[in-house]
Scaffold this motif. Structure first.
Motif, PDB file in Angstrom:
ATOM      1  N   ALA A  92      53.519 -49.119   6.576  1.00  0.00           N
ATOM      2  CA  ALA A  92      52.833 -47.824   6.625  1.00  0.00           C
ATOM      3  C   ALA A  92      51.313 -48.009   6.624  1.00  0.00           C
ATOM      4  O   ALA A  92      50.601 -47.342   7.382  1.00  0.00           O
ATOM      5  CB  ALA A  92      53.263 -46.970   5.451  1.00  0.00           C
ATOM      6  N   SER A  93      50.820 -48.905   5.793  1.00  0.00           N
ATOM      7  CA  SER A  93      49.373 -49.132   5.725  1.00  0.00           C
ATOM      8  C   SER A  93      48.826 -49.707   7.019  1.00  0.00           C
ATOM      9  O   SER A  93      47.820 -49.235   7.547  1.00  0.00           O
ATOM     10  CB  SER A  93      49.031 -50.083   4.579  1.00  0.00           C
ATOM     11  N   LEU A  94      49.471 -50.730   7.534  1.00  0.00           N
ATOM     12  CA  LEU A  94      48.991 -51.359   8.761  1.00  0.00           C
ATOM     13  C   LEU A  94      49.081 -50.413   9.959  1.00  0.00           C
ATOM     14  O   LEU A  94      48.247 -50.468  10.864  1.00  0.00           O
ATOM     15  CB  LEU A  94      49.750 -52.648   9.046  1.00  0.00           C
ATOM     16  N   GLY A  95      50.073 -49.546   9.950  1.00  0.00           N
ATOM     17  CA  GLY A  95      50.203 -48.586  11.038  1.00  0.00           C
ATOM     18  C   GLY A  95      49.066 -47.583  11.089  1.00  0.00           C
ATOM     19  O   GLY A  95      48.719 -47.072  12.160  1.00  0.00           O
ATOM     20  N   PHE A  96      48.462 -47.323   9.935  1.00  0.00           N
ATOM     21  CA  PHE A  96      47.371 -46.350   9.883  1.00  0.00           C
ATOM     22  C   PHE A  96      45.985 -46.971  10.018  1.00  0.00           C
ATOM     23  O   PHE A  96      44.996 -46.249  10.109  1.00  0.00           O
ATOM     24  CB  PHE A  96      47.448 -45.539   8.582  1.00  0.00           C
ATOM     25  N   VAL A  97      45.881 -48.298  10.030  1.00  0.00           N
ATOM     26  CA  VAL A  97      44.566 -48.946  10.117  1.00  0.00           C
ATOM     27  C   VAL A  97      43.814 -48.564  11.396  1.00  0.00           C
ATOM     28  O   VAL A  97      42.618 -48.229  11.324  1.00  0.00           O
ATOM     29  CB  VAL A  97      44.697 -50.483   9.954  1.00  0.00           C
ATOM     30  N   PRO A  98      44.442 -48.579  12.573  1.00  0.00           N
ATOM     31  CA  PRO A  98      43.684 -48.163  13.767  1.00  0.00           C
ATOM     32  C   PRO A  98      43.161 -46.734  13.672  1.00  0.00           C
ATOM     33  O   PRO A  98      42.044 -46.453  14.121  1.00  0.00           O
ATOM     34  CB  PRO A  98      44.715 -48.294  14.906  1.00  0.00           C
ATOM     35  N   MET A  99      43.934 -45.846  13.073  1.00  0.00           N
ATOM     36  CA  MET A  99      43.464 -44.464  12.902  1.00  0.00           C
ATOM     37  C   MET A  99      42.291 -44.404  11.937  1.00  0.00           C
ATOM     38  O   MET A  99      41.358 -43.629  12.132  1.00  0.00           O
ATOM     39  CB  MET A  99      44.598 -43.572  12.381  1.00  0.00           C
ATOM     40  N   ALA A 100      42.351 -45.202  10.876  1.00  0.00           N
ATOM     41  CA  ALA A 100      41.287 -45.181   9.868  1.00  0.00           C
ATOM     42  C   ALA A 100      39.975 -45.736  10.421  1.00  0.00           C
ATOM     43  O   ALA A 100      38.899 -45.333   9.982  1.00  0.00           O
ATOM     44  CB  ALA A 100      41.719 -45.977   8.647  1.00  0.00           C
ATOM     45  N   LEU A 101      40.055 -46.653  11.362  1.00  0.00           N
ATOM     46  CA  LEU A 101      38.851 -47.287  11.912  1.00  0.00           C
ATOM     47  C   LEU A 101      38.372 -46.648  13.207  1.00  0.00           C
ATOM     48  O   LEU A 101      37.343 -47.051  13.753  1.00  0.00           O
ATOM     49  CB  LEU A 101      39.110 -48.781  12.133  1.00  0.00           C
ATOM     50  N   ASN A 102      39.099 -45.677  13.705  1.00  0.00           N
ATOM     51  CA  ASN A 102      38.764 -45.026  14.970  1.00  0.00           C
ATOM     52  C   ASN A 102      37.417 -44.302  14.875  1.00  0.00           C
ATOM     53  O   ASN A 102      37.105 -43.647  13.895  1.00  0.00           O
ATOM     54  CB  ASN A 102      39.863 -44.027  15.337  1.00  0.00           C
TER      55      ASN A 102
END
Length: 159
Positions: A92-102
């Motif tokens: 779950a965390s790794l899946g959201f990393v691209p969104m968090a850094l966008n």
């Protein structure tokens, strides 16, 4: 209804406040204001926190039903469910990393949601692996010692 016990349900739901705390801390650390998308992240985060708690508690109860002593069931349950809980959190965390850094178009909606989920999952995982077994021991400790005292090894008083 799953556990047929309000105490066990409360133990599982105790994971939600720490998960929310981690989400708020992540927003503060990144300097992101609370928004509707952050609120949606809190809702998703609550679901993951409860799911991890259910996984842990169900296995501990299964071991207790097999006749394991309370402390042994808690220890083995926490160690056996360590990998599934960590994998859920990691995915779950790794899946959201691209969104968090966008930083592109639409990132003002994605960043708060992803930040809340990542921060909350980190704190929720700690709760599930450390605090939830301890709470289970506190809540069920007295009953287990009472059951042990009433068992066949207890001295019988004849009148």
């Amino acid at each position: 209804m799953l556990f047929k016990s309000a105490k066990d349900a409360a133990i599982v739901f105790s994971g939600v406040p720490l998960a929310l705390t981690g989400g708020v801390a992540a927003l503060l650390l990144r300097g992101i204001p609370f928004s509707i998308s952050a609120g949606v992240g809190f809702i998703a985060l609550s679901g993951v926190a409860v799911l991890n708690g259910v996984v842990m508690l169900t296995f501990i109860q299964q071991l207790r039903a097999e006749g394991r002593h309370l402390d042994d069931a808690i220890r083995e349950g926490a160690l056996t469910r360590l990998r599934p809980v960590l994998m859920t959190a990691l995915v779950a965390s790794l899946g959201f990393v691209p969104m968090a850094l966008n930083v592109g178009l639409g990132s003002e909606v994605q960043r708060p949601l992803a930040t809340v989920v990542i921060g909350g999952i980190i704190s929720s995982t700690l709760l599930t692996l450390v605090v939830l077994p301890a709470l289970y021991r506190i809540v069920h400790g007295r009953r287990a010692s009472d059951e042990q005292a009433d068992g066949p090894l207890a001295p019988q008083i004849s009148t």
